[in-house]
Design a protein around this motif. Structure first.
Motif, PDB file in Angstrom:
ATOM      1  N   MET A  87      27.464  64.850  37.772  1.00 36.88           N
ATOM      2  CA  MET A  87      28.114  63.577  38.096  1.00 36.88           C
ATOM      3  C   MET A  87      27.067  62.658  38.720  1.00 36.88           C
ATOM      4  O   MET A  87      26.101  63.121  39.339  1.00 36.88           O
ATOM      5  CB  MET A  87      29.265  63.821  39.066  1.00 36.88           C
ATOM      6  N   SER A  88      27.277  61.348  38.588  1.00 34.85           N
ATOM      7  CA  SER A  88      26.331  60.374  39.131  1.00 34.85           C
ATOM      8  C   SER A  88      27.072  59.192  39.716  1.00 34.85           C
ATOM      9  O   SER A  88      28.181  58.853  39.285  1.00 34.85           O
ATOM     10  CB  SER A  88      25.389  59.882  38.028  1.00 34.85           C
ATOM     11  N   THR A  89      26.466  58.536  40.705  1.00 36.77           N
ATOM     12  CA  THR A  89      27.037  57.325  41.281  1.00 36.77           C
ATOM     13  C   THR A  89      26.758  56.099  40.422  1.00 36.77           C
ATOM     14  O   THR A  89      27.223  55.010  40.736  1.00 36.77           O
ATOM     15  CB  THR A  89      26.479  57.082  42.695  1.00 36.77           C
ATOM     16  N   ASP A  90      25.996  56.283  39.335  1.00 34.37           N
ATOM     17  CA  ASP A  90      25.658  55.160  38.450  1.00 34.37           C
ATOM     18  C   ASP A  90      26.638  54.980  37.297  1.00 34.37           C
ATOM     19  O   ASP A  90      26.550  54.003  36.560  1.00 34.37           O
ATOM     20  CB  ASP A  90      24.264  55.372  37.838  1.00 34.37           C
ATOM     21  N   PHE A  91      27.559  55.904  37.116  1.00 36.46           N
ATOM     22  CA  PHE A  91      28.393  55.902  35.915  1.00 36.46           C
ATOM     23  C   PHE A  91      29.444  54.789  35.913  1.00 36.46           C
ATOM     24  O   PHE A  91      29.941  54.379  36.968  1.00 36.46           O
ATOM     25  CB  PHE A  91      29.139  57.232  35.794  1.00 36.46           C
ATOM     26  N   TYR A  92      29.775  54.344  34.718  1.00 35.45           N
ATOM     27  CA  TYR A  92      30.983  53.543  34.509  1.00 35.45           C
ATOM     28  C   TYR A  92      32.183  54.478  34.614  1.00 35.45           C
ATOM     29  O   TYR A  92      32.093  55.666  34.307  1.00 35.45           O
ATOM     30  CB  TYR A  92      30.974  52.885  33.128  1.00 35.45           C
ATOM     31  N   SER A  93      33.319  53.923  35.036  1.00 40.99           N
ATOM     32  CA  SER A  93      34.527  54.737  35.147  1.00 40.99           C
ATOM     33  C   SER A  93      35.759  53.892  34.875  1.00 40.99           C
ATOM     34  O   SER A  93      35.785  52.696  35.190  1.00 40.99           O
ATOM     35  CB  SER A  93      34.623  55.351  36.557  1.00 40.99           C
ATOM     36  N   ARG A  94      36.769  54.500  34.305  1.00 42.76           N
ATOM     37  CA  ARG A  94      38.056  53.821  34.175  1.00 42.76           C
ATOM     38  C   ARG A  94      38.691  53.743  35.562  1.00 42.76           C
ATOM     39  O   ARG A  94      38.699  54.732  36.303  1.00 42.76           O
ATOM     40  CB  ARG A  94      38.967  54.574  33.202  1.00 42.76           C
ATOM     41  N   ILE A  95      39.245  52.566  35.920  1.00 42.91           N
ATOM     42  CA  ILE A  95      39.739  52.371  37.280  1.00 42.91           C
ATOM     43  C   ILE A  95      41.252  52.163  37.352  1.00 42.91           C
ATOM     44  O   ILE A  95      41.798  51.862  38.415  1.00 42.91           O
ATOM     45  CB  ILE A  95      39.016  51.208  37.976  1.00 42.91           C
ATOM     46  N   GLY A  96      41.945  52.343  36.223  1.00 45.88           N
ATOM     47  CA  GLY A  96      43.404  52.329  36.246  1.00 45.88           C
ATOM     48  C   GLY A  96      43.986  51.140  36.979  1.00 45.88           C
ATOM     49  O   GLY A  96      43.622  49.977  36.727  1.00 45.88           O
ATOM     50  N   SER A  97      44.879  51.417  37.926  1.00 45.50           N
ATOM     51  CA  SER A  97      45.649  50.359  38.583  1.00 45.50           C
ATOM     52  C   SER A  97      44.842  49.455  39.498  1.00 45.50           C
ATOM     53  O   SER A  97      45.371  48.454  39.985  1.00 45.50           O
ATOM     54  CB  SER A  97      46.812  50.968  39.359  1.00 45.50           C
ATOM     55  N   GLU A  98      43.580  49.770  39.729  1.00 44.96           N
ATOM     56  CA  GLU A  98      42.746  48.783  40.420  1.00 44.96           C
ATOM     57  C   GLU A  98      42.659  47.491  39.607  1.00 44.96           C
ATOM     58  O   GLU A  98      42.345  46.422  40.148  1.00 44.96           O
ATOM     59  CB  GLU A  98      41.356  49.342  40.695  1.00 44.96           C
ATOM     60  N   THR A  99      42.943  47.591  38.323  1.00 44.34           N
ATOM     61  CA  THR A  99      43.014  46.412  37.464  1.00 44.34           C
ATOM     62  C   THR A  99      43.952  45.361  38.053  1.00 44.34           C
ATOM     63  O   THR A  99      43.736  44.153  37.901  1.00 44.34           O
ATOM     64  CB  THR A  99      43.501  46.814  36.058  1.00 44.34           C
ATOM     65  N   LYS A 100      44.991  45.797  38.725  1.00 41.00           N
ATOM     66  CA  LYS A 100      45.978  44.869  39.285  1.00 41.00           C
ATOM     67  C   LYS A 100      45.356  43.875  40.255  1.00 41.00           C
ATOM     68  O   LYS A 100      45.801  42.724  40.336  1.00 41.00           O
ATOM     69  CB  LYS A 100      47.105  45.656  39.957  1.00 41.00           C
ATOM     70  N   THR A 101      44.338  44.289  40.991  1.00 41.80           N
ATOM     71  CA  THR A 101      43.710  43.349  41.926  1.00 41.80           C
ATOM     72  C   THR A 101      43.007  42.217  41.187  1.00 41.80           C
ATOM     73  O   THR A 101      42.947  41.084  41.680  1.00 41.80           O
ATOM     74  CB  THR A 101      42.713  44.073  42.844  1.00 41.80           C
ATOM     75  N   PHE A 102      42.483  42.501  40.006  1.00 45.63           N
ATOM     76  CA  PHE A 102      41.816  41.470  39.211  1.00 45.63           C
ATOM     77  C   PHE A 102      42.847  40.545  38.549  1.00 45.63           C
ATOM     78  O   PHE A 102      42.675  39.319  38.547  1.00 45.63           O
ATOM     79  CB  PHE A 102      40.932  42.123  38.145  1.00 45.63           C
ATOM     80  N   THR A 103      43.903  41.139  37.985  1.00 43.52           N
ATOM     81  CA  THR A 103      44.938  40.334  37.339  1.00 43.52           C
ATOM     82  C   THR A 103      45.603  39.402  38.337  1.00 43.52           C
ATOM     83  O   THR A 103      45.804  38.212  38.056  1.00 43.52           O
ATOM     84  CB  THR A 103      45.988  41.256  36.694  1.00 43.52           C
ATOM     85  N   VAL A 104      45.955  39.921  39.501  1.00 44.10           N
ATOM     86  CA  VAL A 104      46.627  39.084  40.497  1.00 44.10           C
ATOM     87  C   VAL A 104      45.681  38.029  41.062  1.00 44.10           C
ATOM     88  O   VAL A 104      46.104  36.912  41.363  1.00 44.10           O
ATOM     89  CB  VAL A 104      47.236  39.952  41.613  1.00 44.10           C
ATOM     90  N   THR A 105      44.399  38.327  41.174  1.00 40.22           N
ATOM     91  CA  THR A 105      43.447  37.302  41.597  1.00 40.22           C
ATOM     92  C   THR A 105      43.432  36.139  40.618  1.00 40.22           C
ATOM     93  O   THR A 105      43.461  34.967  41.011  1.00 40.22           O
ATOM     94  CB  THR A 105      42.035  37.895  41.741  1.00 40.22           C
ATOM     95  N   ALA A 106      43.392  36.440  39.321  1.00 35.04           N
ATOM     96  CA  ALA A 106      43.424  35.378  38.311  1.00 35.04           C
ATOM     97  C   ALA A 106      44.716  34.579  38.408  1.00 35.04           C
ATOM     98  O   ALA A 106      44.716  33.343  38.282  1.00 35.04           O
ATOM     99  CB  ALA A 106      43.263  35.968  36.917  1.00 35.04           C
ATOM    100  N   LEU A 107      45.826  35.266  38.636  1.00 32.00           N
ATOM    101  CA  LEU A 107      47.108  34.583  38.775  1.00 32.00           C
ATOM    102  C   LEU A 107      47.100  33.651  39.991  1.00 32.00           C
ATOM    103  O   LEU A 107      47.539  32.495  39.915  1.00 32.00           O
ATOM    104  CB  LEU A 107      48.228  35.615  38.928  1.00 32.00           C
ATOM    105  N   LEU A 108      46.568  34.135  41.109  1.00 28.43           N
ATOM    106  CA  LEU A 108      46.571  33.340  42.341  1.00 28.43           C
ATOM    107  C   LEU A 108      45.612  32.158  42.256  1.00 28.43           C
ATOM    108  O   LEU A 108      45.814  31.136  42.930  1.00 28.43           O
ATOM    109  CB  LEU A 108      46.235  34.229  43.532  1.00 28.43           C
TER     110      LEU A 108
END
Length: 413
Positions: free
Chosen positions: A111-132
């Motif tokens: 495992m590495s700290t450099d990897f891309y990862s799926r972040i699931g419901s953290e997506t909600k913080t981005f969607t709601v930011t765009a909405l706001l």
């Protein structure tokens, strides 16, 4: 007891509520991989938390670092987590950035700290930011009914955008529908449209009157994604990229959608889930995330999430008044957990967690200490009903911030 696919998908939808589940007793399960540790030079800015000075292997002091190493190893063994990447930055004290275990159970790649990862419901913080942001521009109002923008929503004249963002719409969650679970798990590579997703939930009667009851529900965020598209005239993925990711300088974060929905940049860990029709563990790395869309399809890295934690918690992309609205958190029915507009607070930590088959994450910011915590793992398999990312975040904060423990309370059920 193994959960059925339908119950497990519902549990994923209720992930936020699970951050306050009771502690579990360690089992004899062993985690895949050796307990190797990798230190990566992501560091700490003593002023604003946004630079990336090197983080030493003993960044929080020998005693705390050793305790964190042991706690993470214990949780990995208890919950059989293949690989873990953790970043903890505490201005004035130091930092802890390590990866342990394996990214691939077949090749044994670390495992590495450099990897891309799926972040699931953290997506909600981005969607709601765009909405706001659209609220700030007076193009929409939080108390507008969803029926003004999307037709066909049950009781849509009385459900507001605020109700949707704070998880109090009363709509039935599409991910709790048995047909949806069967259709998804029968072919995890298929693509779903937002309207197809919502239709699974619309088959059921609403669960409550708007504004009355907190029920974590992906249908709410899919609807807000459609609102963003209606108002801007652009795909929600493009809107988030242009209005949120670029201004926040998140070059390693993306919303796979449309022709690029299967995109998963390298390097990334393999993800492992038991959300299958048989309950057997499967490699879900390349499953299609369209079923989560604006509620949970995004991908990021520890580097970007470290920066995003502070950006979203402090409202750097919004007006102070709109950020105040976002952080007006309300009780959820789970002790110690309150939820605002696409964001939660627990133990003083502000942010969100995420779960999608094969991956889980936690990204939170602690204003009291200006601390940031990011946890990324490559499984979503629960242990005694507990999300493995919650077990890790709790164990880490019990040591590093004992006055501010993530998931510090026991629920009433």
């Amino acid at each position: 007891m193994r959960r059925t696919p339908t119950r497990r998908l519902l549990a994923a939808a209720l992930l936020v509520a699970s951050v306050l589940a009771a502690p579990v007793v360690a089992t004899s399960a062993t985690a895949a991989g050796t307990p190797t540790g990798v230190v990566h030079p992501l560091g700490i800015d003593p002023h604003d938390g946004h630079d990336h000075a090197p983080c030493s292997s003993n960044g929080l002091g020998h005693g705390v670092t050793a305790r964190l190493d042991k706690a993470i190893a214990d949780v990995r063994k208890q919950a059989a987590i293949p690989g873990v990447a953790v970043g903890l930055w505490m201005p004035g004290k130091g930092c802890y950035v390590r990866a342990t275990g394996v990214a691939d159970k077949v090749t044994r790649q670390p495992m590495s700290t450099d990897f891309y990862s799926r972040i699931g419901s953290e997506t909600k913080t981005f969607t709601v930011t765009a909405l706001l942001q659209l609220v700030d521009e007076r193009r929409i109002g939080l108390d507008d009914p969803i029926s003004r923008y999307v037709h066909g929503v049950p009781n849509g004249r009385h459900i507001t955008l605020r109700h949707l963002a704070e998880m109090r719409s009363g709509l039935f969650p599409y991910s709790a529908d048995a047909d949806f679970a069967h259709d998804l798990l029968s072919d995890p590579t298929r693509s779903f449209t937002p309207r197809e997703l919502l239709a699974y939930g619309y088959k059921h009667r609403n669960t409550a009157a708007p504004g009355k009851v907190f029920v974590y529900n992906n249908s709410n965020l899919v609807l807000l994604g459609l609102v963003i598209e209606k108002v801007t005239g652009h795909h929600v993925a493009d809107v988030i990229n242009r209005r949120v990711l670029r201004p926040a300088h998140l070059d390693q974060t993306l919303f796979p959608d449309g022709p690029n929905v299967r995109e998963f940049p390298e390097p990334h860990a393999h993800g492992y889930t038991n959300q299958t029709l048989t309950g057997a563990v499967a490699d879900s790395t390349d499953w299609n995330p369209s079923w989560a869309w604006s509620a949970g399809a995004m991908i990021s890295t520890m580097h970007d999430l470290r920066s995003w934690a502070k950006t979203v918690a402090t409202g750097e992309l919004l007006s102070p008044e709109t950020q105040k609205q976002r952080l007006k958190t309300l009780p959820t029915g789970f002790p110690g957990l309150t939820y605002g507009l696409g964001i939660f607070e627990t133990g003083g930590w502000i942010g969100h967690n995420g779960s999608i088959p094969g991956y889980e994450s936690v990204t939170v910011y602690l204003p009291a200490l200006k601390a940031t915590l990011v946890v990324l793992i490559n499984t979503d398999i629960t242990t005694g009903g507990q999300e493995p990312s919650t077990l890790l975040a709790r164990a880490i904060t019990q040591i590093a911030t004992p006055g501010h423990v993530y998931d510090g309370s026991t629920p009433t059920r």
